[in-house]
Scaffold this motif. Structure first.
Motif, PDB file in Angstrom:
ATOM      1  N   ALA A  56       9.044   6.876  14.673  1.00 38.97           N
ATOM      2  CA  ALA A  56       9.478   7.510  13.292  1.00 38.97           C
ATOM      3  C   ALA A  56       9.139   6.392  12.207  1.00 38.97           C
ATOM      4  O   ALA A  56       8.548   6.931  11.379  1.00 38.97           O
ATOM      5  N   ALA A  57       9.298   5.135  12.293  1.00 38.45           N
ATOM      6  CA  ALA A  57       9.013   4.079  11.494  1.00 38.45           C
ATOM      7  C   ALA A  57       7.276   4.087  11.306  1.00 38.45           C
ATOM      8  O   ALA A  57       7.133   4.105   9.999  1.00 38.45           O
ATOM      9  N   VAL A  58       6.748   4.106  12.242  1.00 37.34           N
ATOM     10  CA  VAL A  58       5.368   4.414  12.060  1.00 37.34           C
ATOM     11  C   VAL A  58       4.636   5.350  11.019  1.00 37.34           C
ATOM     12  O   VAL A  58       3.890   5.514  10.414  1.00 37.34           O
ATOM     13  N   LEU A  59       5.430   6.501  11.464  1.00 35.05           N
ATOM     14  CA  LEU A  59       5.117   7.917  10.592  1.00 35.05           C
ATOM     15  C   LEU A  59       5.353   7.752   9.333  1.00 35.05           C
ATOM     16  O   LEU A  59       4.650   7.974   8.236  1.00 35.05           O
ATOM     17  N   LEU A  60       6.473   7.123   8.839  1.00 31.62           N
ATOM     18  CA  LEU A  60       6.808   6.614   7.388  1.00 31.62           C
ATOM     19  C   LEU A  60       5.943   5.569   6.811  1.00 31.62           C
ATOM     20  O   LEU A  60       5.365   5.828   5.740  1.00 31.62           O
ATOM     21  N   GLU A  61       5.402   4.717   7.469  1.00 31.81           N
ATOM     22  CA  GLU A  61       4.520   3.632   7.298  1.00 31.81           C
ATOM     23  C   GLU A  61       3.440   4.571   6.704  1.00 31.81           C
ATOM     24  O   GLU A  61       2.810   4.032   5.646  1.00 31.81           O
ATOM     25  N   LEU A  62       2.566   5.296   7.750  1.00 29.06           N
ATOM     26  CA  LEU A  62       1.367   5.941   7.397  1.00 29.06           C
ATOM     27  C   LEU A  62       1.434   6.947   6.257  1.00 29.06           C
ATOM     28  O   LEU A  62       0.457   7.187   5.809  1.00 29.06           O
ATOM     29  N   GLY A  63       2.736   7.253   5.848  1.00 27.51           N
ATOM     30  CA  GLY A  63       2.965   8.190   4.768  1.00 27.51           C
ATOM     31  C   GLY A  63       2.365   7.518   3.396  1.00 27.51           C
ATOM     32  O   GLY A  63       2.098   8.202   2.614  1.00 27.51           O
ATOM     33  N   GLU A  64       2.684   6.199   3.498  1.00 25.99           N
ATOM     34  CA  GLU A  64       2.414   5.269   2.257  1.00 25.99           C
ATOM     35  C   GLU A  64       0.744   5.292   2.091  1.00 25.99           C
ATOM     36  O   GLU A  64       0.140   4.492   3.139  1.00 25.99           O
ATOM     37  N   PRO A  65      -0.127   5.597   1.156  1.00 28.01           N
ATOM     38  CA  PRO A  65      -1.495   5.694   1.058  1.00 28.01           C
ATOM     39  C   PRO A  65      -1.999   4.025   1.307  1.00 28.01           C
ATOM     40  O   PRO A  65      -2.936   4.002   2.187  1.00 28.01           O
ATOM     41  N   ARG A  66      -1.440   3.089   0.644  1.00 28.05           N
ATOM     42  CA  ARG A  66      -2.027   1.887   0.981  1.00 28.05           C
ATOM     43  C   ARG A  66      -1.694   1.267   2.132  1.00 28.05           C
ATOM     44  O   ARG A  66      -2.573   0.338   3.052  1.00 28.05           O
ATOM     45  N   VAL A  67      -0.546   1.421   2.830  1.00 26.10           N
ATOM     46  CA  VAL A  67      -0.270   1.096   4.236  1.00 26.10           C
ATOM     47  C   VAL A  67      -0.980   1.642   5.384  1.00 26.10           C
ATOM     48  O   VAL A  67      -1.456   1.305   6.047  1.00 26.10           O
ATOM     49  N   ARG A  68      -1.420   2.895   4.930  1.00 29.29           N
ATOM     50  CA  ARG A  68      -2.213   3.928   5.856  1.00 29.29           C
ATOM     51  C   ARG A  68      -3.502   3.427   5.866  1.00 29.29           C
ATOM     52  O   ARG A  68      -4.044   3.134   6.861  1.00 29.29           O
ATOM     53  N   ALA A  69      -4.272   2.812   4.948  1.00 24.00           N
ATOM     54  CA  ALA A  69      -5.616   2.440   4.849  1.00 24.00           C
ATOM     55  C   ALA A  69      -5.459   1.125   5.630  1.00 24.00           C
ATOM     56  O   ALA A  69      -6.292   0.703   6.444  1.00 24.00           O
ATOM     57  N   THR A 194      13.886   6.758  -2.968  1.00 25.93           N
ATOM     58  CA  THR A 194      13.100   6.411  -4.056  1.00 25.93           C
ATOM     59  C   THR A 194      11.465   6.179  -3.521  1.00 25.93           C
ATOM     60  O   THR A 194      10.533   6.315  -4.427  1.00 25.93           O
ATOM     61  N   SER A 195      11.118   6.113  -2.380  1.00 24.14           N
ATOM     62  CA  SER A 195       9.975   5.951  -1.867  1.00 24.14           C
ATOM     63  C   SER A 195       9.227   7.323  -1.355  1.00 24.14           C
ATOM     64  O   SER A 195       7.910   7.194  -1.410  1.00 24.14           O
ATOM     65  N   VAL A 196      10.015   7.989  -0.993  1.00 24.41           N
ATOM     66  CA  VAL A 196       9.599   9.281  -0.470  1.00 24.41           C
ATOM     67  C   VAL A 196       8.740  10.066  -1.358  1.00 24.41           C
ATOM     68  O   VAL A 196       7.662  10.460  -0.771  1.00 24.41           O
ATOM     69  N   PRO A 197       8.752  10.160  -2.690  1.00 24.45           N
ATOM     70  CA  PRO A 197       7.979  10.708  -3.474  1.00 24.45           C
ATOM     71  C   PRO A 197       6.413  10.224  -3.494  1.00 24.45           C
ATOM     72  O   PRO A 197       5.550  10.809  -4.107  1.00 24.45           O
ATOM     73  N   GLN A 198       6.357   8.920  -2.957  1.00 29.15           N
ATOM     74  CA  GLN A 198       4.914   8.256  -3.067  1.00 29.15           C
ATOM     75  C   GLN A 198       4.252   8.440  -1.718  1.00 29.15           C
ATOM     76  O   GLN A 198       3.072   8.076  -1.616  1.00 29.15           O
ATOM     77  N   LEU A 199       4.838   9.332  -0.828  1.00 31.91           N
ATOM     78  CA  LEU A 199       4.099   9.416   0.427  1.00 31.91           C
ATOM     79  C   LEU A 199       3.510  10.636   0.142  1.00 31.91           C
ATOM     80  O   LEU A 199       3.712  11.569  -0.579  1.00 31.91           O
ATOM     81  N   THR A 200       2.306  10.661   0.956  1.00 32.32           N
ATOM     82  CA  THR A 200       1.414  11.810   0.614  1.00 32.32           C
ATOM     83  C   THR A 200       0.546  12.097   2.025  1.00 32.32           C
ATOM     84  O   THR A 200       0.679  11.566   2.897  1.00 32.32           O
TER      85      THR A 200
END
Length: 296
Positions: A56-69, A194-200
Motif C-alpha cells: 500500500a505504501a509503495v502504491l501511494l509513493e508511486l502516485g507522486e510523479p517525482r517519486v515515481r520517476a 493534502t497530498s492526495v490531490p497531487q497524485l496522478t
C-alpha cells in the motif's frame, strides 16, 4: 496445524528477507533507535501486516510523479522486483531492530544513493530524490501503510499508541534526512490528505500491480497469495487516493479475504519464526556490551 497456517509460517520464516543475523545480533548489548517496549517493535514485528502495508505504501509513493520517476527510472524494480522489495524490507527491519550504529551506517549509504538520483518526472518537473518534500512523502506513506495494516489485521490501537508510533517513526526518518516528519497520527493523516490531490495516474502504476501479482516475489509455497496481497493493499490505500490515481476500478479485498488476512496476521504473531529480527534483537540486547569495542 492446518495447511494455510503451514504456508503462512513458510512465508514468515525469512524466505523473502534472507536476513544476515550479524546485522541484528551485533554489537552485543547495543540498543537500537526503538526499544523493545516500543510501538515500532509491535508493528514491525508482524510480517503479514508489514507485507500488506508495504505494498500500500509503495502504491501511494508511486502516485507522486517525482517519486515515481525516481523509483522507476533509477532502481531495479522492473528487472529485479524480488530483490528490490527484499532490500527495501530489509531496510525497514534494520531501522527498528538493528543496533543504532548498524542502522546509522545503512541510512548513510541510502542517503548517498538518494543524493545521486535526479531527473524529470512525467509532468515535466525536475526533481532530486533528496528533496525534503519527497523524502517526507516516502517516509509518511511507509508509516501510514504499516500502522494502518497493523490496526486492520492485528489489533486496534488507541490514539496515544498511534501517536507514539508516529513519534518513533519520526526518529528513524531523521536518519534518512527527512525534515519535519509527522510526529502524530493527526499530522500524518493531514499530510496524506493534502497530498492526495497531487497524485496522478500513470501506466507505471498498472505495471507495478502486474509485477506484484505475477512476478516470483514471495516464496513458492505462498506465491499464489500475491494477487490477494495486491487486493488487500488496494483496500488500505483509501478511495480518494485510488480515484486520484484512477485505480478505483481495481478489485479490492472482499470481507471474506479481510477476515482471512486477519487470521494469517494473528498466526504470525504467535508462531515462532526462524530468522525473526525481533527475536535476534532481543538476543543482542540480552548480551553484555564488550568494553572498549568499537561500534560496527
Amino acid at each position: 496445524m492446518t495447511d494455510w497456517t503451514t504456508r503462512s509460517v513458510a512465508w514468515a520464516s525469512g524466505g523473502l528477507l534472507a536476513l544476515n543475523p550479524a546485522d541484528f545480533l551485533e554489537p552485543a548489548g547495543e540498543p537500537g533507535i526503538a526499544a523493545p517496549n516500543s510501538m515500532s517493535w509491535r508493528v514491525f514485528g508482524n510480517p503479514v501486516s508489514m507485507a500488506v502495508g508495504g505494498v500500500a505504501a509503495v502504491l501511494l509513493e508511486l502516485g507522486e510523479p517525482r517519486v515515481r520517476a525516481g523509483v522507476w527510472d533509477h532502481s531495479s524494480f522492473r528487472t529485479d522486483p524480488a530483490g528490490r522489495i527484499r532490500r527495501t524490507a530489509y531496510g525497514a527491519m534494520l531501522t527498528v531492530f538493528a543496533a543504532e550504529s548498524r542502522f546509522a551506517a545503512y541510512a548513510s549509504r541510502v542517503n548517498a544513493i538518494h543524493a545521486a538520483v535526479a531527473g524529470a518526472a512525467d509532468d515535466g518537473r525536475r526533481y532530486r530524490a533528496s528533496e525534503p518534500d519527497l523524502l517526507r512523502w516516502v517516509q509518511t506513506t511507509a508509516a501510514f501503510g504499516f500502522v494502518e495494516a497493523y490496526e486492520q489485521l492485528v489489533e486496534p490501537l488507541g490514539p496515544g499508541q498511534r501517536d507514539q508510533f508516529c513519534a518513533e517513526a519520526a526518529v528513524g526518518a531523521r536518519y534518512y534526512g527527512v525534515t519535519e516528519p509527522p510526529e502524530t497520527a493527526a499530522s500524518m493523516r493531514a499530510l496524506i490528505a493534502t497530498s492526495v490531490p497531487q497524485l496522478t495516474p500513470s501506466p507505471v502504476l498498472g505495471e507495478f500491480l502486474a509485477i506484484m501479482r505475477n512476478a516470483p516475489i514471495l516464496p513458492s509455497a505462498v506465491r499464489r497469495l500475491q494477487p490477494a496481497l495486491v487486493r488487500a493493499a488496494l483496500g488500505l490505500v483509501g478511495p480518494e487516493a485510488l480515484a486520484a490515481m484512477t485505480l478505483d476500478g481495481e478489485a479490492q479485498w472482499t470481507a471474506g479475504e479481510r477476515r482471512w488476512w486477519r487470521r494469517l496476521a494473528r498466526v504470525a504473531e504467535v508462531v515462532p519464526r526462524p530468522g525473526d529480527p525481533r527475536r535476534m534483537a532481543r538476543r543482542r540486547l540480552s548480551r553484555p556490551a564488550v568494553a572498549g569495542r568499537p561500534r560496527s
